[in-house]
Write a protein that holds these residues in place. Sequence first.
Motif, PDB file in Angstrom:
ATOM      1  N   GLN A 182      51.199  17.414  18.118  1.00  0.00           N
ATOM      2  CA  GLN A 182      49.793  17.144  17.791  1.00  0.00           C
ATOM      3  C   GLN A 182      49.137  18.363  17.168  1.00  0.00           C
ATOM      4  N   LEU A 183      49.518  19.526  17.641  1.00  0.00           N
ATOM      5  CA  LEU A 183      48.904  20.762  17.157  1.00  0.00           C
ATOM      6  C   LEU A 183      49.269  21.039  15.695  1.00  0.00           C
ATOM      7  N   ILE A 184      50.499  20.749  15.313  1.00  0.00           N
ATOM      8  CA  ILE A 184      50.884  20.935  13.909  1.00  0.00           C
ATOM      9  C   ILE A 184      50.029  20.058  13.004  1.00  0.00           C
ATOM     10  N   LYS A 185      49.808  18.824  13.426  1.00  0.00           N
ATOM     11  CA  LYS A 185      48.967  17.926  12.624  1.00  0.00           C
ATOM     12  C   LYS A 185      47.537  18.457  12.552  1.00  0.00           C
ATOM     13  N   LEU A 186      47.038  18.968  13.671  1.00  0.00           N
ATOM     14  CA  LEU A 186      45.689  19.530  13.681  1.00  0.00           C
ATOM     15  C   LEU A 186      45.597  20.738  12.754  1.00  0.00           C
ATOM     16  N   ALA A 187      46.610  21.589  12.791  1.00  0.00           N
ATOM     17  CA  ALA A 187      46.628  22.761  11.910  1.00  0.00           C
ATOM     18  C   ALA A 187      46.594  22.330  10.444  1.00  0.00           C
ATOM     19  N   GLY A 188      47.309  21.266  10.139  1.00  0.00           N
ATOM     20  CA  GLY A 188      47.283  20.740   8.782  1.00  0.00           C
ATOM     21  C   GLY A 188      45.885  20.288   8.374  1.00  0.00           C
ATOM     22  N   ASP A 209      58.843  16.190  11.094  1.00  0.00           N
ATOM     23  CA  ASP A 209      59.854  16.613  10.132  1.00  0.00           C
ATOM     24  C   ASP A 209      59.203  17.102   8.842  1.00  0.00           C
ATOM     25  N   GLY A 210      59.352  18.370   8.577  1.00  0.00           N
ATOM     26  CA  GLY A 210      58.811  18.945   7.357  1.00  0.00           C
ATOM     27  C   GLY A 210      57.320  19.203   7.371  1.00  0.00           C
ATOM     28  N   LEU A 211      56.613  18.716   8.397  1.00  0.00           N
ATOM     29  CA  LEU A 211      55.159  18.849   8.408  1.00  0.00           C
ATOM     30  C   LEU A 211      54.727  20.304   8.528  1.00  0.00           C
ATOM     31  N   ALA A 212      55.385  21.052   9.413  1.00  0.00           N
ATOM     32  CA  ALA A 212      55.021  22.463   9.566  1.00  0.00           C
ATOM     33  C   ALA A 212      55.233  23.222   8.262  1.00  0.00           C
ATOM     34  N   ASP A 213      56.321  22.907   7.566  1.00  0.00           N
ATOM     35  CA  ASP A 213      56.584  23.557   6.283  1.00  0.00           C
ATOM     36  C   ASP A 213      55.487  23.246   5.272  1.00  0.00           C
TER      37      ASP A 213
END
Length: 223
Positions: A134-140, A200-204
């Motif tokens: 969830q945090l990666i999506k929020l960072a995005g 998958d690939g979201l953090a990148d």
Amino acid sequence: MAEQQANSTDSPRTASIGAETISGYLTRLASRQPTPGGGAAAALHAAQGAALVAMVARYTTGPKYAEHAALVERITGIADELATEALRLADSDEQVFQAVIDSYKLPADTEELKAAKSGAIQAALVQAAQTPAQLIKLAGSVVELATELGEVANPNVISDVAAAADAARAAATTARVNIDINLVAIKDPSVRSLLADQTDGLADKVVAAADSLAARVRERILQ
């Protein structure tokens, strides 16, 4: 969340990070306790990024920016919400990690208890992977807002747009490694695959967007 961390004999201490002083939080973070840890730190990176976006937006108001008033108002509201949500995720990370710790402490004196313990550990690890996802999506979302705002932002605080992007970048990469360490400990390959697919690939993508925005801001500053 390595097994040796989960088996720590130290008693974890929990507190609402949003209600703590910075000094109190850092003292807890530096202590020999399993929580707070990298997950909470990642969430605070994201919270700071969102707060920086909100701050720049509030400096991008008045007659000079009247034509962008609706955009700035929308960004301000969303950024405030993201900062609050990031703090919630910081607390959530402590809670789910505590569940992992507790599962490793379950008895395993019989085959039935051993099987129950193994199941509880796996379930706790799966749950623990959800918060950083969830945090990666929020960072995005923070980077997306910063990018929108960067086009119209008050030039006197434009450096804080890059600072927001960099904070969100740190949140995404830290959350990613927390997912990785949980996935390694999960035995079911189908569950591992499902969790990996969520980000998958979201953090990148977050990293690439943050780096691009920060580079553009620096270019504007140095012109």
